[in-house]
Design a protein around this motif. Structure first.
Motif, PDB file in Angstrom:
ATOM      1  N   SER A 173      28.273  75.005 -20.786  1.00 19.94           N
ATOM      2  CA  SER A 173      28.033  73.953 -19.721  1.00 19.94           C
ATOM      3  C   SER A 173      29.475  73.824 -18.907  1.00 19.94           C
ATOM      4  N   ASP A 174      30.444  74.742 -18.648  1.00 19.49           N
ATOM      5  CA  ASP A 174      31.591  74.329 -18.053  1.00 19.49           C
ATOM      6  C   ASP A 174      31.238  74.684 -16.514  1.00 19.49           C
ATOM      7  N   PRO A 175      31.485  73.686 -15.631  1.00 22.12           N
ATOM      8  CA  PRO A 175      31.246  73.777 -14.276  1.00 22.12           C
ATOM      9  C   PRO A 175      32.161  74.644 -13.597  1.00 22.12           C
ATOM     10  N   ARG A 176      33.166  75.314 -14.174  1.00 23.08           N
ATOM     11  CA  ARG A 176      33.840  76.367 -13.567  1.00 23.08           C
ATOM     12  C   ARG A 176      33.306  77.553 -13.618  1.00 23.08           C
ATOM     13  N   LEU A 177      31.947  77.755 -14.292  1.00 27.18           N
ATOM     14  CA  LEU A 177      31.392  78.956 -14.414  1.00 27.18           C
ATOM     15  C   LEU A 177      30.730  79.011 -12.937  1.00 27.18           C
ATOM     16  N   ASN A 178      30.051  78.095 -12.383  1.00 28.65           N
ATOM     17  CA  ASN A 178      29.760  78.220 -11.034  1.00 28.65           C
ATOM     18  C   ASN A 178      30.606  78.683 -10.056  1.00 28.65           C
ATOM     19  N   GLU A 179      31.915  78.020 -10.124  1.00 24.04           N
ATOM     20  CA  GLU A 179      32.722  78.473  -9.202  1.00 24.04           C
ATOM     21  C   GLU A 179      33.228  80.042  -9.246  1.00 24.04           C
ATOM     22  N   CYS A 180      33.317  80.646 -10.583  1.00 23.92           N
ATOM     23  CA  CYS A 180      33.672  81.914 -10.789  1.00 23.92           C
ATOM     24  C   CYS A 180      32.657  82.521 -10.287  1.00 23.92           C
ATOM     25  N   TRP A 181      31.259  82.487 -10.609  1.00 28.60           N
ATOM     26  CA  TRP A 181      30.275  83.059 -10.096  1.00 28.60           C
ATOM     27  C   TRP A 181      30.144  83.215  -8.658  1.00 28.60           C
ATOM     28  N   ASP A 182      30.232  81.973  -8.057  1.00 30.08           N
ATOM     29  CA  ASP A 182      30.208  81.943  -6.460  1.00 30.08           C
ATOM     30  C   ASP A 182      31.160  83.047  -5.967  1.00 30.08           C
ATOM     31  N   ARG A 183      32.527  82.980  -6.307  1.00 29.38           N
ATOM     32  CA  ARG A 183      33.425  83.855  -5.759  1.00 29.38           C
ATOM     33  C   ARG A 183      33.404  85.374  -5.969  1.00 29.38           C
ATOM     34  N   VAL A 184      32.665  85.669  -7.048  1.00 28.49           N
ATOM     35  CA  VAL A 184      32.076  86.883  -7.470  1.00 28.49           C
ATOM     36  C   VAL A 184      30.941  87.610  -6.402  1.00 28.49           C
ATOM     37  N   VAL A 185      30.128  86.732  -6.676  1.00 30.56           N
ATOM     38  CA  VAL A 185      28.950  87.253  -5.574  1.00 30.56           C
ATOM     39  C   VAL A 185      29.404  87.170  -4.026  1.00 30.56           C
ATOM     40  N   ALA A 186      30.179  86.378  -3.694  1.00 29.24           N
ATOM     41  CA  ALA A 186      30.596  86.460  -2.308  1.00 29.24           C
ATOM     42  C   ALA A 186      31.424  87.699  -2.074  1.00 29.24           C
ATOM     43  N   PHE A 187      32.195  88.121  -3.122  1.00 32.72           N
ATOM     44  CA  PHE A 187      32.790  89.430  -2.983  1.00 32.72           C
ATOM     45  C   PHE A 187      31.948  90.461  -2.721  1.00 32.72           C
ATOM     46  N   PHE A 188      30.880  90.549  -3.545  1.00 31.20           N
ATOM     47  CA  PHE A 188      29.875  91.775  -3.266  1.00 31.20           C
ATOM     48  C   PHE A 188      29.317  91.535  -2.090  1.00 31.20           C
ATOM     49  N   LYS A 189      28.906  90.580  -1.552  1.00 26.52           N
ATOM     50  CA  LYS A 189      28.356  90.418  -0.187  1.00 26.52           C
ATOM     51  C   LYS A 189      29.133  90.886   0.802  1.00 26.52           C
ATOM     52  N   LYS A 190      30.231  90.556   0.780  1.00 27.51           N
ATOM     53  CA  LYS A 190      31.281  90.610   1.702  1.00 27.51           C
ATOM     54  C   LYS A 190      31.649  92.437   1.744  1.00 27.51           C
ATOM     55  N   SER A 191      31.866  92.932   0.608  1.00 26.81           N
ATOM     56  CA  SER A 191      32.698  94.013   0.456  1.00 26.81           C
ATOM     57  C   SER A 191      31.401  95.190   0.569  1.00 26.81           C
ATOM     58  N   TYR A 192      30.205  94.738   0.017  1.00 24.41           N
ATOM     59  CA  TYR A 192      29.441  95.875  -0.098  1.00 24.41           C
ATOM     60  C   TYR A 192      27.737  95.722   0.412  1.00 24.41           C
ATOM     61  N   GLY A 193      27.687  94.374   1.021  1.00 23.22           N
ATOM     62  CA  GLY A 193      26.376  93.844   1.691  1.00 23.22           C
ATOM     63  C   GLY A 193      25.328  93.798   0.584  1.00 23.22           C
ATOM     64  N   PHE A 194      25.748  93.347  -0.599  1.00 22.23           N
ATOM     65  CA  PHE A 194      24.729  93.344  -1.744  1.00 22.23           C
ATOM     66  C   PHE A 194      24.676  91.747  -2.183  1.00 22.23           C
ATOM     67  N   SER A 195      23.284  91.335  -2.563  1.00 29.01           N
ATOM     68  CA  SER A 195      22.983  90.077  -2.982  1.00 29.01           C
ATOM     69  C   SER A 195      22.765  90.258  -4.238  1.00 29.01           C
ATOM     70  N   CYS A 196      23.406  89.790  -5.396  1.00 31.22           N
ATOM     71  CA  CYS A 196      22.995  89.904  -6.599  1.00 31.22           C
ATOM     72  C   CYS A 196      21.855  89.110  -6.996  1.00 31.22           C
ATOM     73  N   ARG A 197      20.779  89.846  -7.809  1.00 36.54           N
ATOM     74  CA  ARG A 197      19.423  89.295  -8.186  1.00 36.54           C
ATOM     75  C   ARG A 197      19.240  88.401  -9.267  1.00 36.54           C
ATOM     76  N   SER A 198      20.402  88.320  -9.985  1.00 39.54           N
ATOM     77  CA  SER A 198      20.417  87.618 -11.185  1.00 39.54           C
ATOM     78  C   SER A 198      20.465  86.354 -10.970  1.00 39.54           C
ATOM     79  N   PRO A 199      19.902  85.252 -11.523  1.00 41.62           N
ATOM     80  CA  PRO A 199      20.316  83.899 -11.387  1.00 41.62           C
ATOM     81  C   PRO A 199      21.555  83.427 -12.119  1.00 41.62           C
ATOM     82  N   LEU A 200      22.130  82.435 -12.227  1.00 44.18           N
ATOM     83  CA  LEU A 200      23.685  82.011 -12.838  1.00 44.18           C
ATOM     84  C   LEU A 200      23.338  82.531 -14.144  1.00 44.18           C
ATOM     85  N   PRO A 201      24.597  83.276 -14.494  1.00 46.38           N
ATOM     86  CA  PRO A 201      24.571  83.806 -16.013  1.00 46.38           C
ATOM     87  C   PRO A 201      24.512  82.748 -16.893  1.00 46.38           C
TER      88      PRO A 201
END
Length: 344
Positions: free
Chosen positions: A174-202
């Motif tokens: 339940s560490d709130p930092r997980l959301n921050e980590c997730w958002d940063r990596v998801v944004a990288f894939f969107k910007k770099s490869y035009g891909f939106s991950c289909r998985s919900p929060l890990p």
């Protein structure tokens, strides 16, 4: 009475090397020490200014007088005198680290806090963190984060050992930092490869729970990507349809480690999107490791890629090295995906 060689058990009637915990005759010395660790010159016992058995490797190390005189004490920054006693450690960078006995006498063991003597052990990790240990504490289990032996004041979380310093950094349930980590990596894939991950929060799990999800216990696994498909059959043909996916993550990782693992697992979703049911594990895991290394580079964490590409694992490590060798000719990640389509 002539001293007895600790290896061949024969008396040494001429010169001998006293390593503190063992004695070597000239013949056994030549077998144990291959030459000066710095310049490579073959040395006799009398020609060596310093010799020891490196605690981290268990290998004998010798140094000629000229090379020892070129070293500087890491504590007081004074030149090491080849005719005085010094403690020299191999480290992991290839360059030896020297300390005069005066500076060593002021050090304390990171594990227990006691003063150190000539039995000091120096250990260093690829991340640059280093510490000094007495012989007993050097045998403590490694920290889950930095890999250095944990001190007596260690923290234990979900069966893993941590240095107190490292434990403050890791993500717990339940560490709130997980959301921050997730958002940063998801944004990288969107910007770099035009891909939106289909998985919900890990979903964060312990080692035992993660093993249950995977279906086997693999100590090196830090995450897992699970995807479901259905086969839709028509009158003349059938097709595979994606249903859902979920990423699972091992708890107790630092934010940097967490993001590297998430980049790897999201890449599995990228592969599943473009190449449903791709079945070449070597290439898929290698591709995901390569993309994770690209994420590390985007965040200025090139040091993390050293271990990633040196990994001896025949799937993760070798796969990453293979994909990296393809990258220049493929023009990057999108080109590698196109090549993977031909290897299905």
């Amino acid at each position: 009475m002539s001293p007895i060689c600790s290896h061949c058990k024969k008396p040494s009637h001429s010169e001998y090397a006293d390593l503190g915990n063992e004695i070597l005759c000239p013949s056994c010395w030549e077998k144990h020490f291959q030459g000066c660790r710095i310049c490579g010159k073959k040395l006799t016992i009398s020609e060596a200014a310093f010799f020891m058995t490196d605690p981290s490797s268990g290998q004998g190390e010798a140094y000629c007088k000229k090379c020892v005189s070129s070293l500087t004490c890491q504590g007081c920054r004074r030149k090491i005198d080849a005719h005085s006693s010094a403690i020299i450690f191999g480290g992991t960078s290839g360059k030896p680290l020297a300390y005069c006995h005066s500076c060593v006498s002021k050090m304390s063991c990171y594990g227990c806090g006691q003063s150190l003597d000539s039995g000091v052990h120096h250990l260093q990790t690829s991340s640059g963190k280093q510490a000094f240990y007495c012989a007993e504490c050097a045998q403590h289990p490694p920290c889950r984060v930095c890999s250095l032996p944990v001190p007596v004041t260690r923290e234990v979380y979900e069966g893993e050992n941590y240095c107190p310093e490292c434990f403050t950094k890791v993500l717990k349930y339940s560490d709130p930092r997980l959301n921050e980590c997730w958002d940063r990596v998801v944004a990288f894939f969107k910007k770099s490869y035009g891909f939106s991950c289909r998985s919900p929060l890990p979903i964060m799990l312990s080692k035992d729970k993660l093993s249950e999800v995977i279906g086997s216990r693999i100590e090196s696994e830090l995450g897992f990507y699970n995807v479901s498909y259905v086969q839709e059959r028509g009158l003349l043909s059938s097709k595979t349809r994606f249903v859902k996916c979920q990423i699972y993550l091992l708890c107790g990782l630092t934010p940097e480690q967490t993001e590297e693992v998430l980049a790897h697992e999201i890449c599995h979703d990228l592969v599943a999107f473009h190449l449903p049911q791709f079945r070449n594990k070597l290439y898929e895991e290698g591709f995901c490791q390569y993309v994770a290394s690209e994420y590390n580079l985007s965040k200025g964490r090139a040091r993390m890629n050293i271990a990633l590409f040196k990994n001896p694992d025949p799937i993760y490590g070798e796969g990453a090295r293979i994909i990296r060798s393809w990258a220049p000719g493929c023009g990057g990640v999108q080109g590698i995906l196109q090549k993977l389509k031909t290897l299905r």
